[in-house]
Design a protein around this motif. Structure first.
Motif, PDB file in Angstrom:
ATOM      1  N   VAL A 711      23.880 -18.911  20.297  1.00 30.96           N
ATOM      2  CA  VAL A 711      24.760 -17.756  20.490  1.00 30.96           C
ATOM      3  C   VAL A 711      24.677 -16.916  19.224  1.00 30.96           C
ATOM      4  N   PHE A 712      24.575 -15.597  19.377  1.00 30.99           N
ATOM      5  CA  PHE A 712      24.414 -14.739  18.208  1.00 30.99           C
ATOM      6  C   PHE A 712      25.421 -13.601  18.224  1.00 30.99           C
ATOM      7  N   ALA A 713      25.643 -13.053  17.050  1.00 27.14           N
ATOM      8  CA  ALA A 713      26.465 -11.843  16.907  1.00 27.14           C
ATOM      9  C   ALA A 713      25.839 -10.974  15.827  1.00 27.14           C
ATOM     10  N   ARG A 714      25.717  -9.682  16.105  1.00 23.98           N
ATOM     11  CA  ARG A 714      25.281  -8.705  15.115  1.00 23.98           C
ATOM     12  C   ARG A 714      26.414  -7.709  14.892  1.00 23.98           C
ATOM     13  N   ASN A 715      26.594  -7.301  13.640  1.00 25.77           N
ATOM     14  CA  ASN A 715      27.697  -6.404  13.287  1.00 25.77           C
ATOM     15  C   ASN A 715      29.008  -6.937  13.869  1.00 25.77           C
ATOM     16  N   LEU A 716      29.315  -8.153  13.480  1.00 24.15           N
ATOM     17  CA  LEU A 716      30.432  -8.897  14.057  1.00 24.15           C
ATOM     18  C   LEU A 716      31.755  -8.146  13.971  1.00 24.15           C
ATOM     19  N   PHE A 717      31.988  -7.414  12.887  1.00 25.25           N
ATOM     20  CA  PHE A 717      33.264  -6.728  12.687  1.00 25.25           C
ATOM     21  C   PHE A 717      33.216  -5.259  13.116  1.00 25.25           C
ATOM     22  N   ASN A 718      32.146  -4.868  13.838  1.00 21.92           N
ATOM     23  CA  ASN A 718      32.047  -3.554  14.473  1.00 21.92           C
ATOM     24  C   ASN A 718      32.251  -2.417  13.470  1.00 21.92           C
ATOM     25  N   VAL A 719      31.496  -2.462  12.391  1.00 21.81           N
ATOM     26  CA  VAL A 719      31.545  -1.410  11.370  1.00 21.81           C
ATOM     27  C   VAL A 719      30.630  -0.274  11.814  1.00 21.81           C
ATOM     28  N   ASN A 720      31.196   0.929  11.940  1.00 17.02           N
ATOM     29  CA  ASN A 720      30.469   2.041  12.559  1.00 17.02           C
ATOM     30  C   ASN A 720      29.690   2.869  11.546  1.00 17.02           C
ATOM     31  N   GLU A 721      28.733   2.251  10.879  1.00 14.42           N
ATOM     32  CA  GLU A 721      27.849   3.003   9.974  1.00 14.42           C
ATOM     33  C   GLU A 721      26.931   3.893  10.808  1.00 14.42           C
ATOM     34  N   PRO A 722      26.897   5.205  10.549  1.00 17.82           N
ATOM     35  CA  PRO A 722      26.066   6.101  11.363  1.00 17.82           C
ATOM     36  C   PRO A 722      24.620   6.138  10.869  1.00 17.82           C
TER      37      PRO A 722
END
Length: 757
Positions: A711-722
């Motif tokens: 199981v994987f997660a990317r950008n786990l904390f949902n940081v919205n870098e544009p």
């Protein structure tokens, strides 16, 4: 005539190389690949066009092997942001010339059709030019080489090189591998969906020949979402690669490689959305009766709320863009004692056709202001030929001599931007239009190069190299009818780039080095809408670097360096919104841009069960003193756009036995960046704050590593870098701002499966 003459010159050069007397046998650069995964495995690279241990190469290098790339889920060139602190990839559509990379803050971000990259992308020793790959699969190793690499890699490498090596065919076994990464919007907090499928088959066809075929599909939904239709934008890529390895004799090696990719994108894909809106305002266009334009209210009427992380838009329009990319290369390595002669012939092409990202700039039907661009038809063809002669390794004098020829042709049909006023449903009043006529850009160069290492003693080595490049860039623009040349612009430059330095073995595990290098990147011919094409001069960097490398804990490599680089005629792009509410980008030269700082990297295996790669960079990359930004403010001596001053990366995996047949593993990766500015001005709202981006995997694999489930997660904390910010979107300076977000800007959670047969 130029093409024939230069080809003849290159043939003559290759004959002269063959006739060079022996001064001092190295394996061809494509031969070995580090396959030993034990804690004592040496990390090898081809940064100097021959296979060497990374600890013996006097260049700052960050290396990511197949294991790191897979645990960090590096599936596209844009994902390479996460593997090296010195590397940034600008993923804004249409702007990522030659891959869009920047190293130590220096890169090329431009919409100019005639531009080439500052950071070259090289795959299996073939320069990708502006027809570069986008997806990464079946990759053995990626090396990020920092600083000018023009002596051995050519004119698109003034800031560095992304050197990619794919897995070679194997003669002794039939093997099949299938891997996937599956996520869906809404699953466990995932903000978009992505299904990646990859398959690889290795088939021996003789005792001395084998073929390896790899195919993949990358189907992504989002992150942009159309509220009008209730659908995510689709970005679907299918592609593959076939590689034949044949050794007809013990002296001759033949590598024949072909690849093809087909990408379809709906409604502009990752394009601008509104992240700030002003509310009431007056359209800036010259209309008989000025029209009040309440941007906030108009967006709200279709459900869009401007704010950080907004990826929603609303339009009833439906349109598709398609990009086909592919190529073929033939590499011949012939060993005639004591030399190795290498010839690489390659052809690459890419063709974008349809309604691109900017077809509907605002993608908001209720706005009183509408800006559209016509469909595009943009083919690029690239032919390259390289010949190299390599001396033996571990001799008093080691050297590589060669010649290189390239011809890149970029063609565009007429493209029109149209502005209309939309005061009421179904009512559109034309306000402005401008057309860039059809044109053809030809970039042709021929070069002779050489680099040598002199072993002045048991511990001291001296380095010297040079390259002479003759580059002709020309643009022919057709008239409005598309039947004849309306104008012709040409830039002819002959330039020497060079490198010198020394390296010293402090002890058997530690080496120090100091180098100075002069790079070169060809010019551009900018094609502004409604204006005469003009020349942007070549970029010439001078770089100084000192560093050392050592091996810790048996096979963990420490790479540390200090660097200083000054660029003459830095090629920059500055985008503003003009009087017609059209985003207008101007290419220009900036003298006196500097990048200086320090970097440290640690990569490799700490123990058999623990892999750890980490790095930190301080890169002060600045505009020259007194430089005036697009808003009229003095931004001299401040940080360049797209260049974080500080960046930290870390990636690791720990595995532990769960009995006789299973292993459990935990992998994590994180990136920290300091504040990033996205425009050459003082607008605070088009910068992004310091932030962490964190991801990881947890799973099990069989003891023989044939099957893996995680199981994987990317950008786990949902940081919205544009990927990009743009002020005055659609007008009003900092009052209205648009952003481009990519899949890296939002959380993704999913399941990965891997099987080897």
């Amino acid at each position: 005539m130029i093409c024939h003459t230069r080809t003849a010159l290159l043939a003559g050069l290759s004959l002269s190389v063959l006739a060079t007397p022996a001064l001092a046998q190295s394996a061809p650069a494509a031969a070995p690949q580090a396959v030993d995964n034990g804690p004592d495995a040496a990390i090898v690279v081809t940064a100097q066009r021959r296979v060497e241990k990374v600890t013996e190469v006097p260049i700052s290098i960050t290396v990511a092997d197949a294991g790191q790339l897979e645990r960090q889920q590096v599936n596209t060139v844009n994902d390479l942001n996460r593997i090296a602190p010195s590397l940034e990839i600008q993923s804004a559509p249409g702007q990522n010339t030659g891959g869009g990379g920047a190293i130590r803050g220096i890169g090329t971000q431009t919409f100019s059709a005639g531009a080439v990259a500052s950071v070259g992308v090289v795959v299996d020793q073939v320069s990708q030019g502006n027809a570069n790959i986008s997806d990464l699969f079946d990759v053995a190793r990626i090396e990020v080489l920092k600083g000018p690499q023009g002596t051995l890699f050519g004119l698109t490498t003034s800031a560095g090189v992304i050197n990619i090596t794919t897995n070679k065919p194997e003669f002794d076994k039939v093997s099949v591998r299938v891997r996937s990464e599956l996520s869906a919007a809404g699953f466990a907090g995932s903000k978009s969906g992505n299904q990646i499928l990859q398959g690889v088959a290795n088939v021996p066809i003789a005792s001395n020949a084998a073929i390896r075929v790899a195919a993949y599909g990358n189907m992504r939904q989002g992150p942009d979402y159309n509220l009008t239709t209730g659908q995510y934008d689709k970005n679907e890529t299918m592609g593959g690669r076939a590689r034949l390895l044949w050794e007809p004799t013990d002296k001759l090696t033949v590598n024949l490689i072909g690849d093809y990719t087909d990408t379809r994108t709906t409604n502009g894909g990752n394009f601008f959305t509104f992240v700030k809106s002003s509310g009431p305002g007056i359209l800036p266009l010259p209309t008989p009766f000025p029209i009040p334009d309440n941007v906030t209210a108009n967006l709200a009427s279709c459900g869009v709320t401007a704010g950080e992380g907004n990826r929603n838009y609303c339009t009833s329009e439906q349109y598709t863009d398609r990009i086909k990319t592919g190529g073929a290369s033939l590499q011949l390595d012939y060993q005639f004692a004591p030399f190795t002669l290498t010839s690489i012939t390659a052809y690459r092409s890419t063709h974008e056709k349809g309604y691109g990202a900017a077809s509907n700039v605002f993608r908001a039907d209720p706005l009183e202001l509408q800006v559209h661009n016509s469909p595009v038809d943009r083919p690029i063809d690239l032919f390259t030929q390289e010949v190299r002669l390599s001396s033996p390794a571990n001799q008093t004098v080691e050297y590589t001599l060669g010649g290189f020829y390239s011809r890149q042709v970029m063609t565009r049909t007429p493209e029109t931007v149209s502005v209309a006023i939309h005061p009421a449903p179904g009512v559109y009043i034309p306000a402005f239009s401008s057309t860039v006529n059809a044109y053809r850009v030809v970039d042709e160069s021929i070069a002779a190069f050489g680099q040598m290492t002199i072993h002045a003693g048991d511990k001291l080595r001296l380095i010297a190299g040079g390259r002479y490049t003759d580059d002709v860039l020309s643009l022919g623009m057709q008239n409005a009818a598309g039947t004849a040349l309306d104008s012709y612009t040409r830039l002819h430059v002959g330039k020497v780039s060079w490198k010198g330095g020394l390296q010293y073995d402090i002890d058997p595990r530690t080496m120090a080095y100091a180098t100075v290098a002069r790079g070169f990147k060809g010019g551009q011919i900018a094609t502004p809408s409604g204006a005469v094409p003009y020349v942007v001069l070549p970029e010439v960097p001078t770089s100084y670097e000192v560093g050392f490398k050592t091996t810790l804990l048996r096979s963990w490599v420490l790479d540390a360096n200090l660097f200083y680089q000054k660029i003459e005629n830095f090629q920059a792009q500055q985008c503003t919104v003009d009087k017609n509410a059209v985003i207008s980008c101007v290419q220009t030269n900036i003298n006196g841009v500097k990048s200086r700082g320090a970097e440290i990297n640690l990569f490799g295996k700490v123990t058999r069960n623990l892999s750890l790669n980490t790095g930190f960079i301080y890169a002060k990359a600045t505009y020259p003193k007194g430089f005036i930004g697009t808003d009229g403010s003095d931004i001299g001596n401040t940080q360049l756009a797209y260049a974080p001053k500080y960046k930290f990366t870390v990636s690791g995996e720990y595995a532990h036995d769960l009995g006789e047949n299973l292993k459990g593993f935990l992998a994590a990766d994180a990136v920290w960046k300091s504040r990033i500015r996205y425009e050459a001005n003082s607008v605070a709202d088009t910068t992004f704050r310091p932030h962490w981006t964190v991801g990881g995997r947890i799973g099990v694999r069989t003891a023989d590593e044939r099957f893996t489930l995680a199981v994987f997660a990317r950008n786990l904390f949902n940081v919205n870098e544009p990927s990009l910010y743009q002020s005055s979107f659609p007008y009003g300076g900092a009052a209205n701002i648009g952003a481009i977000y990519g899949p890296q800007s939002f959380r993704t959670v999913g399941l990965s499966l891997d099987g080897k047969f």
